[in-house]
Motif scaffolding. Sequence first.
Motif, PDB file in Angstrom:
ATOM      1  N   ASP A  95      49.093  37.991  32.551  1.00 38.77           N
ATOM      2  CA  ASP A  95      50.090  37.948  32.395  1.00 38.77           C
ATOM      3  C   ASP A  95      50.823  36.422  32.597  1.00 38.77           C
ATOM      4  O   ASP A  95      51.686  36.149  31.378  1.00 38.77           O
ATOM      5  CB  ASP A  95      51.026  39.136  33.172  1.00 38.77           C
ATOM      6  CG  ASP A  95      50.819  40.235  32.902  1.00 38.77           C
ATOM      7  OD1 ASP A  95      50.601  40.574  31.877  1.00 38.77           O
ATOM      8  OD2 ASP A  95      50.887  41.015  34.057  1.00 38.77           O
ATOM      9  N   THR A  96      50.393  35.575  32.976  1.00 42.14           N
ATOM     10  CA  THR A  96      51.032  34.343  33.290  1.00 42.14           C
ATOM     11  C   THR A  96      50.430  33.764  31.862  1.00 42.14           C
ATOM     12  O   THR A  96      51.370  32.949  31.357  1.00 42.14           O
ATOM     13  CB  THR A  96      50.201  33.601  34.482  1.00 42.14           C
ATOM     14  OG1 THR A  96      50.360  34.317  35.770  1.00 42.14           O
ATOM     15  CG2 THR A  96      50.549  32.199  34.428  1.00 42.14           C
ATOM     16  N   VAL A  97      49.125  33.639  31.545  1.00 41.90           N
ATOM     17  CA  VAL A  97      48.863  33.348  30.162  1.00 41.90           C
ATOM     18  C   VAL A  97      49.665  33.717  29.174  1.00 41.90           C
ATOM     19  O   VAL A  97      50.143  33.078  28.432  1.00 41.90           O
ATOM     20  CB  VAL A  97      47.411  33.496  29.961  1.00 41.90           C
ATOM     21  CG1 VAL A  97      46.924  32.939  28.626  1.00 41.90           C
ATOM     22  CG2 VAL A  97      46.326  32.946  31.014  1.00 41.90           C
ATOM     23  N   MET A  98      49.918  35.118  28.983  1.00 44.64           N
ATOM     24  CA  MET A  98      50.826  35.700  28.097  1.00 44.64           C
ATOM     25  C   MET A  98      52.187  34.961  27.913  1.00 44.64           C
ATOM     26  O   MET A  98      53.068  34.969  27.115  1.00 44.64           O
ATOM     27  CB  MET A  98      50.772  37.105  28.219  1.00 44.64           C
ATOM     28  CG  MET A  98      49.299  37.619  27.521  1.00 44.64           C
ATOM     29  SD  MET A  98      49.162  36.928  25.965  1.00 44.64           S
ATOM     30  CE  MET A  98      50.579  37.419  24.880  1.00 44.64           C
ATOM     31  N   LEU A  99      52.694  34.824  29.170  1.00 45.68           N
ATOM     32  CA  LEU A  99      54.199  34.207  29.368  1.00 45.68           C
ATOM     33  C   LEU A  99      54.327  32.754  28.867  1.00 45.68           C
ATOM     34  O   LEU A  99      55.182  32.643  28.251  1.00 45.68           O
ATOM     35  CB  LEU A  99      54.499  34.421  30.887  1.00 45.68           C
ATOM     36  CG  LEU A  99      55.782  33.617  31.429  1.00 45.68           C
ATOM     37  CD1 LEU A  99      56.993  34.229  30.724  1.00 45.68           C
ATOM     38  CD2 LEU A  99      55.880  33.601  32.813  1.00 45.68           C
TER      39      LEU A  99
END
Length: 412
Positions: A95-99
């Motif tokens: 989710d951090t990468v996608m954010l």
Amino acid sequence: MTTVTRTSTAAATGTAPAARAPLPGPYLLWLAGTQAGLLGDAVLYFALGWAASAHGGGAAGLVLTAVTVPRTVLVLLGGAVADRFGARRVMLVGDTVMLVATAALALVAGSRGTSLWLLVAAAAVIGTVDAFHLPASGSMPGRLVPADRLPRALALRQAGGQSAVLLGAPLGGLLVAVGGLSGAAAADAASFGTVLLVLLRVRPLEEKPYAAPTGLLRQAASGVRLALGDPLLRSALLLTGAAAGALLPVVSLLGPLLARAHDWTAATAGLVTGGQAAGVLAVAGLVAWRGALPRAGVGAAAGLGTASAGIALLALAAGPMAAVIGSTVTGIGSGLFACHLGPLVLTGAPSSHLSRVQALLTLVQSVALVLSNALLGLLADTTGAALPTLLCALATATAALTALATPTLRRA
């Protein structure tokens, strides 16, 4: 054996009290965050497809391929990573990468436009993250919810996912009209921020990373061996592949082809698709409220049998009303199948292999769907859409009868 113990315990305690027991608060919180993420993803997928279509059909196909290929190639490795390091940790990283990726996409698309290379790069990032995120996310209900309440928990999740699909396209169209791909990407970035905040508060009780004596590739292979060696998991995976190949292409591929063959409008074709979604939502809501059937294997077979009747009605429909009824019955069967087979897979897998089994489930569905879409599309070009749709009805009915004839599934 783990499978027998967990299933027998649920049966021995009785289903009526458990079916009405409240779902755990951490699961409901996680589900709310996941729902926000699914809605954001649906918005971005619509926006990516719309932007890619401006470059032509070949470019649109390239963007879809850039999502599918890394997701399919890496998903077994993703399951091994989630089981080894913890599903929650993998989801936090993903989710951090996608954010970061969606925020960067919003900035670049807003300043430099939607070039094809940008769309392909974004799609590749999505597919790669999905390969790790999907197995981890798929295992979370099994880590947060007791086995006797899993049918209701998964039904509620399915209803939320279907709602996100229904709302995502119109919301994506609105955001694209107002802010283009940049606006849709910014909305998805906000949804990932919401998911991250939720994940920071939700902690599975039994999830502990472990130091494995073998590498990740061997761990991925051990998940495949476990699933193929367990009679219940093996039967469930084969049934899932059959359902994915015969059931999923009906509404997404054959439904629009049937509508064009009858010279129906796009709005009518949309109603047919909406009927299927309404059927899934109705069953998922009922199972989430009342609980599943006592025998999950029989419930899954009944779902395939019901879907078979709906597919046949859709294939033979002469008018829009009959087609909508057929698609609705198909959706009811699809929902019944998913709400009963999903808990079987989660409760049948040991806690150490939850993500790897979910990864294999995703792989089986993806491969079956890719192959069937190609074959059914070619057959529809040759004979028309009615014949391949009827063949899907026959294949779905055969899968239902096979499930009933398989003792492991029938008694589960």
